[in-house]
Design an enzyme around this catalytic site. Structure first.
Site, PDB file in Angstrom:
ATOM      1  N   SER A 101      -7.885  -9.262 -11.126  1.00  0.00           N
ATOM      2  CA  SER A 101      -7.695  -8.469 -12.342  1.00  0.00           C
ATOM      3  C   SER A 101      -8.589  -9.027 -13.432  1.00  0.00           C
ATOM      4  O   SER A 101      -8.941 -10.219 -13.417  1.00  0.00           O
ATOM      5  CB  SER A 101      -6.239  -8.538 -12.799  1.00  0.00           C
ATOM      6  OG  SER A 101      -6.080  -8.011 -14.110  1.00  0.00           O
ATOM      7  N   SER A 135       0.790  -1.239   0.000  1.00  0.00           N
ATOM      8  CA  SER A 135       0.000   0.000   0.000  1.00  0.00           C
ATOM      9  C   SER A 135       0.820   1.286   0.000  1.00  0.00           C
ATOM     10  O   SER A 135       0.322   2.344   0.365  1.00  0.00           O
ATOM     11  CB  SER A 135      -0.942   0.004   1.200  1.00  0.00           C
ATOM     12  OG  SER A 135      -0.273  -0.354   2.397  1.00  0.00           O
ATOM     13  N   THR A 136       2.069   1.218  -0.437  1.00  0.00           N
ATOM     14  CA  THR A 136       2.870   2.452  -0.474  1.00  0.00           C
ATOM     15  C   THR A 136       2.652   3.246  -1.748  1.00  0.00           C
ATOM     16  O   THR A 136       3.037   4.412  -1.824  1.00  0.00           O
ATOM     17  CB  THR A 136       4.373   2.136  -0.335  1.00  0.00           C
ATOM     18  OG1 THR A 136       4.778   1.263  -1.392  1.00  0.00           O
ATOM     19  CG2 THR A 136       4.668   1.495   1.011  1.00  0.00           C
ATOM     20  N   TYR A 172       0.867 -14.176 -14.951  1.00  0.00           N
ATOM     21  CA  TYR A 172       0.090 -13.184 -14.191  1.00  0.00           C
ATOM     22  C   TYR A 172      -1.393 -13.524 -14.232  1.00  0.00           C
ATOM     23  O   TYR A 172      -2.076 -13.520 -13.200  1.00  0.00           O
ATOM     24  CB  TYR A 172       0.331 -11.793 -14.775  1.00  0.00           C
ATOM     25  CG  TYR A 172      -0.501 -10.698 -14.149  1.00  0.00           C
ATOM     26  CD1 TYR A 172      -0.217 -10.213 -12.883  1.00  0.00           C
ATOM     27  CD2 TYR A 172      -1.580 -10.134 -14.841  1.00  0.00           C
ATOM     28  CE1 TYR A 172      -0.984  -9.213 -12.308  1.00  0.00           C
ATOM     29  CE2 TYR A 172      -2.343  -9.126 -14.279  1.00  0.00           C
ATOM     30  CZ  TYR A 172      -2.052  -8.667 -13.019  1.00  0.00           C
ATOM     31  OH  TYR A 172      -2.813  -7.675 -12.454  1.00  0.00           O
TER      32      TYR A 172
END
Length: 264
Positions: free
Chosen positions: A141, A15-16, A154
């Site tokens: 996603s 969460s940066t 991915y």
């Protein structure tokens, strides 16, 4: 709709920056106490400083931990042993050629994109169930439904995330705890924005032109014909964490701009 999360504590992995950062800010805006997580102290400190400047008086803390590893998750749990809200956002994507990859690349991506969420859910969910209230959101996603040929690994991890999310929702059904997945489409997140910026520089075009080029070539079914913002994705996540979403669980909530051509 006025979403109120005061009195709740949220852990947001990765969460940066990017979507995770927008989610953390959205939860703070709704009144939650938030634990910021990143892999370097520098980025964690910067995020804490910047979010505190935006929301004076916000209840924030930070922990530097690589949640792709069991050891890193243990560090997170020591810092934040309990939470009412868990956002499994940590993840990455790398453009690649399937035939050039070795097993280690697949396994490393799986550790970050899938096992980080498995480990955190295993730790935090039982306490939520015992209290009779909790929210878990996995970031999947649209690539989990439309597997991209340039990132098959991915796509596979994001499909796995959907399966974990749905399975956990079944497991904790009737307890007052909800588990959902949110599926962003092309988003101006840190990773994708860096790709677009690099492409723009290489081709001598603007980043917006690079984004349009990407949409036409790789995501032609987009109905909004633009990248989403991180805040647009975060809005869905914050809603899923609210009391107003108490009847929404086991769901795959799409913020994909209409990329997935499906009525369900």
């Amino acid at each position: 709709m006025n979403i109120e999360l005061k009195g709740h504590k949220a852990v947001v992995t990765g969460s940066t920056a990017g979507i995770g950062r927008a989610i953390a800010e959205g939860l703070v805006r709704a009144g939650a106490a938030v634990v910021i997580n990143g892999r370097t102290q520098k980025r964690v400190d910067a995020a804490l400083r910047e979010i505190s400047a935006l929301f004076p008086g916000a209840e924030l803390s930070g922990v530097t931990a690589d949640v792709a590893t069991a050891q890193g998750c243990a560090v997170l749990f020591e810092h934040a042993p309990d939470a009412d809200i868990l956002i499994n956002n940590a993840g990455t994507a790398v453009l690649n050629n399937f035939f050039d990859q070795d097993d280690s690349e697949w396994l490393n991506l799986f550790q970050l994109n899938v096992m980080s969420g498995v480990r955190t859910a295993r730790h935090y969910l039982p306490k939520m169930v015992a209290r009779g209230w909790g929210r878990v959101v996995f970031l999947s996603s649209e690539s989990g439904l439309n597997i991209p040929k340039e990132m098959i690994d991915y796509g596979v991890t994001k499909t796995a995330v959907l399966a974990v999310s749905r399975g956990l929702a079944e497991l904790v059904g009737g307890t007052g705890v909800t588990v959902n997945a949110v599926l962003p489409g092309p988003t101006r997140s840190e990773i994708l924005s860096n790709w677009m910026e690099s492409t723009a520089k290489e081709q001598g075009i603007t980043q917006e032109q690079a984004e349009q080029q990407f949409l036409k070539a790789a995501r032609p079914t987009s109905l909004i014909n633009r990248f989403a913002t991180t805040r647009e994705v975060a809005n869905m996540v914050v809603y899923a964490c609210s009391e107003e979403a108490s009847a929404t669980t086991g769901a795959a909530l799409r913020v994909d701009g209409g990329v997935v051509r499906s009525v369900a």
